[in-house]
Write a protein that holds these residues in place. Structure first.
Motif, mmCIF file in Angstrom:
data_model
loop_
_atom_site.group_PDB
_atom_site.id
_atom_site.type_symbol
_atom_site.label_atom_id
_atom_site.label_comp_id
_atom_site.label_asym_id
_atom_site.label_seq_id
_atom_site.Cartn_x
_atom_site.Cartn_y
_atom_site.Cartn_z
ATOM 1 N N ARG A 1 0.832 -1.214 0.000
ATOM 2 C CA ARG A 1 0.000 0.000 0.000
ATOM 3 C C ARG A 1 0.864 1.261 0.000
ATOM 4 O O ARG A 1 0.526 2.259 0.624
ATOM 5 C CB ARG A 1 -0.914 0.005 1.228
ATOM 6 C CG ARG A 1 -1.822 -1.195 1.314
ATOM 7 C CD ARG A 1 -2.842 -1.090 2.445
ATOM 8 N NE ARG A 1 -2.227 -0.980 3.760
ATOM 9 C CZ ARG A 1 -2.680 -0.173 4.725
ATOM 10 N NH1 ARG A 1 -3.709 0.612 4.542
ATOM 11 N NH2 ARG A 1 -2.085 -0.163 5.911
ATOM 12 N N THR A 2 1.963 1.227 -0.733
ATOM 13 C CA THR A 2 2.934 2.324 -0.686
ATOM 14 C C THR A 2 2.303 3.686 -0.927
ATOM 15 O O THR A 2 2.499 4.611 -0.138
ATOM 16 C CB THR A 2 4.085 2.091 -1.686
ATOM 17 O OG1 THR A 2 4.730 0.867 -1.364
ATOM 18 C CG2 THR A 2 5.092 3.218 -1.633
ATOM 19 N N THR A 3 1.571 3.829 -1.996
ATOM 20 C CA THR A 3 1.004 5.142 -2.339
ATOM 21 C C THR A 3 0.101 5.657 -1.224
ATOM 22 O O THR A 3 0.227 6.808 -0.790
ATOM 23 C CB THR A 3 0.228 5.066 -3.670
ATOM 24 O OG1 THR A 3 1.134 4.618 -4.686
ATOM 25 C CG2 THR A 3 -0.329 6.426 -4.062
ATOM 26 N N GLN A 4 -0.784 4.803 -0.744
ATOM 27 C CA GLN A 4 -1.724 5.189 0.317
ATOM 28 C C GLN A 4 -0.985 5.533 1.606
ATOM 29 O O GLN A 4 -1.245 6.572 2.233
ATOM 30 C CB GLN A 4 -2.695 4.034 0.561
ATOM 31 C CG GLN A 4 -3.620 4.250 1.732
ATOM 32 C CD GLN A 4 -4.395 2.971 2.089
ATOM 33 O OE1 GLN A 4 -4.326 1.973 1.391
ATOM 34 N NE2 GLN A 4 -5.119 3.033 3.182
ATOM 35 N N GLU B 1 2.276 6.220 2.108
ATOM 36 C CA GLU B 1 3.204 7.350 1.973
ATOM 37 C C GLU B 1 2.435 8.668 2.060
ATOM 38 O O GLU B 1 2.856 9.597 2.762
ATOM 39 C CB GLU B 1 3.966 7.252 0.651
ATOM 40 C CG GLU B 1 4.970 8.382 0.469
ATOM 41 C CD GLU B 1 5.635 8.369 -0.885
ATOM 42 O OE1 GLU B 1 6.652 9.085 -1.026
ATOM 43 O OE2 GLU B 1 5.163 7.687 -1.810
ATOM 44 N N LYS B 2 1.314 8.735 1.380
ATOM 45 C CA LYS B 2 0.480 9.951 1.428
ATOM 46 C C LYS B 2 0.000 10.212 2.859
ATOM 47 O O LYS B 2 0.061 11.339 3.353
ATOM 48 C CB LYS B 2 -0.704 9.796 0.476
ATOM 49 C CG LYS B 2 -1.573 11.016 0.377
ATOM 50 C CD LYS B 2 -2.694 10.817 -0.634
ATOM 51 C CE LYS B 2 -3.572 12.044 -0.691
ATOM 52 N NZ LYS B 2 -4.649 11.890 -1.656
#
Length: 155
Positions: free
Chosen positions: A136-139, A141-142
């Motif tokens: 879930r990198t994008t989620q 990180e945001k």
């Protein structure tokens, strides 16, 4: 009621104490950053310990480097190499809005930025935050970047 609250607080303190023993704080009580790991070396793909012979201070912390070249690169541009979230576990900041200690061997580089993670024992069981981060990198990180201003000043 007060006794129950104290028991719960003691339990949380014991859990956090066990958690902290399995990992390291981004800057320890002696001021050593990232357990003596060379923050520049991460960008070549392999974390490695630095040495006292190649030490540099930045914002009150001491960083060790494996080579003079790495030390020089850091002193020219510390912000290019410093880990995100002051070195705390990126997953912890993103998922739990909390500061978790880190395992310096568990990391990710995203868009030229270093992220570190908890990876050790939690209550006697292995617990690695990196697989969830990877999924879930994008989620995460945001969320971590959104949460950090509030988390940064927490204890």
């Amino acid at each position: 009621m007060k006794t129950i609250k104290n028991v719960i607080l003691l339990g949380l303190a014991l859990v956090w104490g066990a958690l902290a023993q399995a990992q390291i704080d981004p800057v320890n009580a002696d001021g050593l950053a990232i357990g003596g790991y060379d923050v520049v070396a991460y960008f070549s793909g392999k974390p490695q310990k630095g040495t006292k012979a190649h030490a540099a201070k930045h914002n009150g912390a001491t960083y060790y480097f494996a080579t003079k070249a790495n030390k020089d690169a850091f002193t020219k541009s510390p912000s290019s190499y410093l880990p995100e979230f002051d070195g705390y576990c990126a997953w912890g900041v993103g998922e739990k809005q909390a500061k978790f200690p880190i395992n310096p061997e568990t990391f990710d580089i995203i868009d030229g930025k270093l992220y570190l993670f908890f990876n050790g024992d939690f209550n006697g069981k292995p617990f690695n935050t990196f697989p969830d981060w990877s999924n879930r990198t994008t989620q995460l990180e945001k969320a971590a970047h959104a949460n950090w201003p509030k988390v940064k000043n927490s204890k």
